[in-house]
Motif scaffolding. Structure first.
Motif, PDB file in Angstrom:
ATOM      1  N   ALA A 180       6.454 112.629  38.607  1.00 48.51           N
ATOM      2  CA  ALA A 180       6.929 113.347  37.423  1.00 48.51           C
ATOM      3  C   ALA A 180       7.999 112.515  36.729  1.00 48.51           C
ATOM      4  O   ALA A 180       8.920 112.016  37.380  1.00 48.51           O
ATOM      5  CB  ALA A 180       7.490 114.704  37.825  1.00 48.51           C
ATOM      6  N   PRO A 181       7.896 112.302  35.405  1.00 51.89           N
ATOM      7  CA  PRO A 181       8.940 111.543  34.691  1.00 51.89           C
ATOM      8  C   PRO A 181      10.253 112.306  34.723  1.00 51.89           C
ATOM      9  O   PRO A 181      10.289 113.518  34.897  1.00 51.89           O
ATOM     10  CB  PRO A 181       8.381 111.453  33.266  1.00 51.89           C
ATOM     11  CG  PRO A 181       7.437 112.592  33.138  1.00 51.89           C
ATOM     12  CD  PRO A 181       6.846 112.805  34.502  1.00 51.89           C
ATOM     13  N   TYR A 182      11.336 111.579  34.572  1.00 52.69           N
ATOM     14  CA  TYR A 182      12.667 112.184  34.631  1.00 52.69           C
ATOM     15  C   TYR A 182      13.146 112.642  33.259  1.00 52.69           C
ATOM     16  O   TYR A 182      14.313 112.867  33.045  1.00 52.69           O
ATOM     17  CB  TYR A 182      13.673 111.200  35.238  1.00 52.69           C
ATOM     18  CG  TYR A 182      13.807 109.887  34.497  1.00 52.69           C
ATOM     19  CD1 TYR A 182      14.812 109.700  33.559  1.00 52.69           C
ATOM     20  CD2 TYR A 182      12.923 108.844  34.742  1.00 52.69           C
ATOM     21  CE1 TYR A 182      14.952 108.502  32.883  1.00 52.69           C
ATOM     22  CE2 TYR A 182      13.047 107.641  34.069  1.00 52.69           C
ATOM     23  CZ  TYR A 182      14.068 107.470  33.146  1.00 52.69           C
ATOM     24  OH  TYR A 182      14.189 106.275  32.475  1.00 52.69           O
ATOM     25  N   PHE A 183      12.202 112.793  32.327  1.00 51.40           N
ATOM     26  CA  PHE A 183      12.543 113.269  30.993  1.00 51.40           C
ATOM     27  C   PHE A 183      11.406 114.146  30.472  1.00 51.40           C
ATOM     28  O   PHE A 183      10.258 114.031  30.906  1.00 51.40           O
ATOM     29  CB  PHE A 183      12.774 112.093  30.038  1.00 51.40           C
ATOM     30  CG  PHE A 183      11.718 111.028  30.116  1.00 51.40           C
ATOM     31  CD1 PHE A 183      10.470 111.205  29.520  1.00 51.40           C
ATOM     32  CD2 PHE A 183      11.949 109.848  30.804  1.00 51.40           C
ATOM     33  CE1 PHE A 183       9.491 110.239  29.606  1.00 51.40           C
ATOM     34  CE2 PHE A 183      10.971 108.859  30.893  1.00 51.40           C
ATOM     35  CZ  PHE A 183       9.746 109.070  30.292  1.00 51.40           C
ATOM     36  N   ALA A 184      11.758 115.029  29.548  1.00 54.81           N
ATOM     37  CA  ALA A 184      10.739 115.789  28.822  1.00 54.81           C
ATOM     38  C   ALA A 184      10.296 114.933  27.641  1.00 54.81           C
ATOM     39  O   ALA A 184      11.109 114.235  27.030  1.00 54.81           O
ATOM     40  CB  ALA A 184      11.332 117.105  28.335  1.00 54.81           C
ATOM     41  N   PHE A 185       9.013 114.975  27.332  1.00 53.18           N
ATOM     42  CA  PHE A 185       8.561 114.140  26.221  1.00 53.18           C
ATOM     43  C   PHE A 185       7.694 114.919  25.245  1.00 53.18           C
ATOM     44  O   PHE A 185       7.031 115.897  25.600  1.00 53.18           O
ATOM     45  CB  PHE A 185       7.825 112.884  26.713  1.00 53.18           C
ATOM     46  CG  PHE A 185       6.587 113.154  27.532  1.00 53.18           C
ATOM     47  CD1 PHE A 185       5.377 113.497  26.934  1.00 53.18           C
ATOM     48  CD2 PHE A 185       6.622 113.037  28.916  1.00 53.18           C
ATOM     49  CE1 PHE A 185       4.234 113.722  27.676  1.00 53.18           C
ATOM     50  CE2 PHE A 185       5.480 113.265  29.680  1.00 53.18           C
ATOM     51  CZ  PHE A 185       4.286 113.602  29.060  1.00 53.18           C
ATOM     52  N   LEU A 186       7.741 114.456  24.010  1.00 57.54           N
ATOM     53  CA  LEU A 186       6.903 114.959  22.928  1.00 57.54           C
ATOM     54  C   LEU A 186       6.121 113.767  22.391  1.00 57.54           C
ATOM     55  O   LEU A 186       6.708 112.720  22.098  1.00 57.54           O
ATOM     56  CB  LEU A 186       7.765 115.568  21.819  1.00 57.54           C
ATOM     57  CG  LEU A 186       7.030 116.031  20.560  1.00 57.54           C
ATOM     58  CD1 LEU A 186       6.230 117.298  20.849  1.00 57.54           C
ATOM     59  CD2 LEU A 186       8.019 116.281  19.417  1.00 57.54           C
ATOM     60  N   ILE A 187       4.810 113.909  22.262  1.00 57.37           N
ATOM     61  CA  ILE A 187       3.986 112.799  21.777  1.00 57.37           C
ATOM     62  C   ILE A 187       3.469 113.115  20.377  1.00 57.37           C
ATOM     63  O   ILE A 187       2.820 114.147  20.160  1.00 57.37           O
ATOM     64  CB  ILE A 187       2.784 112.532  22.703  1.00 57.37           C
ATOM     65  CG1 ILE A 187       3.234 112.385  24.160  1.00 57.37           C
ATOM     66  CG2 ILE A 187       2.053 111.271  22.254  1.00 57.37           C
ATOM     67  CD1 ILE A 187       2.086 112.186  25.128  1.00 57.37           C
ATOM     68  N   ILE A 188       3.766 112.233  19.455  1.00 57.66           N
ATOM     69  CA  ILE A 188       3.272 112.308  18.087  1.00 57.66           C
ATOM     70  C   ILE A 188       2.150 111.289  17.936  1.00 57.66           C
ATOM     71  O   ILE A 188       2.340 110.097  18.214  1.00 57.66           O
ATOM     72  CB  ILE A 188       4.383 111.997  17.063  1.00 57.66           C
ATOM     73  CG1 ILE A 188       5.576 112.928  17.245  1.00 57.66           C
ATOM     74  CG2 ILE A 188       3.829 112.064  15.638  1.00 57.66           C
ATOM     75  CD1 ILE A 188       5.275 114.377  16.992  1.00 57.66           C
ATOM     76  N   GLY A 189       0.971 111.728  17.518  1.00 57.91           N
ATOM     77  CA  GLY A 189      -0.143 110.824  17.283  1.00 57.91           C
ATOM     78  C   GLY A 189      -0.470 110.737  15.805  1.00 57.91           C
ATOM     79  O   GLY A 189      -0.544 111.763  15.118  1.00 57.91           O
ATOM     80  N   LEU A 190      -0.645 109.520  15.305  1.00 59.84           N
ATOM     81  CA  LEU A 190      -1.015 109.308  13.901  1.00 59.84           C
ATOM     82  C   LEU A 190      -2.461 108.840  13.824  1.00 59.84           C
ATOM     83  O   LEU A 190      -2.902 108.019  14.627  1.00 59.84           O
ATOM     84  CB  LEU A 190      -0.110 108.252  13.259  1.00 59.84           C
ATOM     85  CG  LEU A 190       1.378 108.563  13.175  1.00 59.84           C
ATOM     86  CD1 LEU A 190       2.114 107.412  12.485  1.00 59.84           C
ATOM     87  CD2 LEU A 190       1.641 109.871  12.450  1.00 59.84           C
ATOM     88  N   ASN A 191      -3.178 109.352  12.837  1.00 58.97           N
ATOM     89  CA  ASN A 191      -4.563 108.940  12.670  1.00 58.97           C
ATOM     90  C   ASN A 191      -5.002 109.154  11.230  1.00 58.97           C
ATOM     91  O   ASN A 191      -4.272 109.749  10.434  1.00 58.97           O
ATOM     92  CB  ASN A 191      -5.486 109.706  13.618  1.00 58.97           C
ATOM     93  CG  ASN A 191      -6.650 108.832  14.092  1.00 58.97           C
ATOM     94  OD1 ASN A 191      -7.083 107.910  13.400  1.00 58.97           O
ATOM     95  ND2 ASN A 191      -7.175 109.138  15.276  1.00 58.97           N
ATOM     96  N   THR A 192      -6.177 108.657  10.921  1.00 59.84           N
ATOM     97  CA  THR A 192      -6.786 108.883   9.611  1.00 59.84           C
ATOM     98  C   THR A 192      -8.272 108.573   9.757  1.00 59.84           C
ATOM     99  O   THR A 192      -8.744 108.219  10.839  1.00 59.84           O
ATOM    100  CB  THR A 192      -6.129 108.001   8.535  1.00 59.84           C
ATOM    101  OG1 THR A 192      -6.586 108.409   7.243  1.00 59.84           O
ATOM    102  CG2 THR A 192      -6.465 106.523   8.730  1.00 59.84           C
TER     103      THR A 192
END
Length: 305
Positions: A180-192
């Motif tokens: 388990a990572p030692y941080f909370a993460f948010l992933i933003i994905g860009l696409n078109t």
């Protein structure tokens, strides 16, 4: 809990521009997840942030190794995690940004990477087989032994195929264990859409040529960095190097660079899937920045509760 925002997506989609803008809004520092920006001197062909951009926003994992140094995934993970801790120590937000899926997930998923020492004799044997025309057979052997590793390796990237076989034959699998990572993460994905993305890529390649990619490649080769080095075998440098050694024309080299980058984008889909519900996807048309800003603001507020 500590927190981190990752920005992912295909090459040429605008990840770096978004990261720079977000850094100004959220006291961010950028951690590069680009396997080529690690190398000093590979600037134009890797779309490395300019000195002015690096002065405006602090960047990490850029210009940390000479082109003739082999920089492993383990080294990247260790150095990047140290950079993330350093950013936390100043109360700033780490922005993990790049299109190298191997690097991104090694950080976000807390991979425990197998430490398999190089097997010089085995590597020599595999290289001899590759030189004799067994490249495809080697890839098939990898796919049979470790299909997950093979799915993420270009069959034409024989160096990675050979290293994967070394690891597999050394008793370790390519898919590392995870913690388990030692941080909370948010992933933003860009696409078109694909047509728009290919147009953006082609325009970026043309801009690289206009900004001096040929001279940059020539200078690197003059310093003794041959096209057989992993750093110099990247898209752009390899094709321009072939032009400089008389193997192709400049027009063919540019077109090959564009075509190979299109192919890279298709491979990146293996790492960043639209079906992965951990990734919050945004189309770059119309401008998604207000929605991304709102999402990150909510994420950071939630983490402070």
């Amino acid at each position: 809990m500590k927190h981190l925002v990752a920005i992912v997506g295909p090459t040429g989609i605008g990840k770096s521009d978004l990261a720079l803008k977000l850094a100004g809004e959220f006291r961010g520092e950028i951690v590069s997840a680009d396997s080529r920006q690690l190398y000093c001197g590979l600037d134009i062909g890797t779309a490395k942030p300019t000195p002015e951009e690096q002065k405006h926003v602090r960047h990490h994992m850029i210009d940390i190794a000479p082109p003739d140094q082999c920089f492993s995934l383990t080294q990247y993970q260790e150095e990047a995690c140290r950079a993330i801790d350093d950013i936390y120590s100043r109360g700033n937000l780490p922005l993990l940004t790049g299109g190298s899926g191997l690097y991104v997930w090694a950080i976000l998923e807390g991979w425990q990477i197998p430490k398999v020492a190089p097997d010089v004799e085995l590597r020599r044997q595999l290289e001899e087989r590759a030189a004799s025309g067994d490249e495809q057979k080697l890839y098939e052997e990898l796919r049979e032994a470790d299909p997950e590793a093979a799915a993420h390796i270009d069959p034409r990237n024989i160096r990675r195929v050979i290293r994967a076989l070394e690891i597999q034959k050394g008793g370790a699998v390519q898919k590392p264990a995870r913690t388990a990572p030692y941080f909370a993460f948010l992933i933003i994905g860009l696409n078109t859409d694909r047509q728009t993305l290919y147009r953006r890529i082609d325009e970026r390649v043309d801009a690289m040529i206009n900004h001096g990619l040929v001279d940059e490649t020539r200078s690197l080769m003059a310093l003794g960095y041959g096209l057989d080095l992993p750093a110099m075998s990247g898209i752009g440098y390899r094709q321009i190097g072939e032009y400089l050694t008389g193997k192709t024309s400049i027009n063919d080299a540019v077109q090959k660079t564009k075509t190979e980058t299109h192919r890279l984008v298709r491979m990146q889909n293996n790492w960043f899937s639209r079906k992965d519900d951990r990734i919050n996807w945004f189309d770059i048309q119309p401008d998604p920045y207000p929605d991304i800003h709102k999402l990150i603001s909510g994420f950071l507020k939630e983490q402070r509760i």
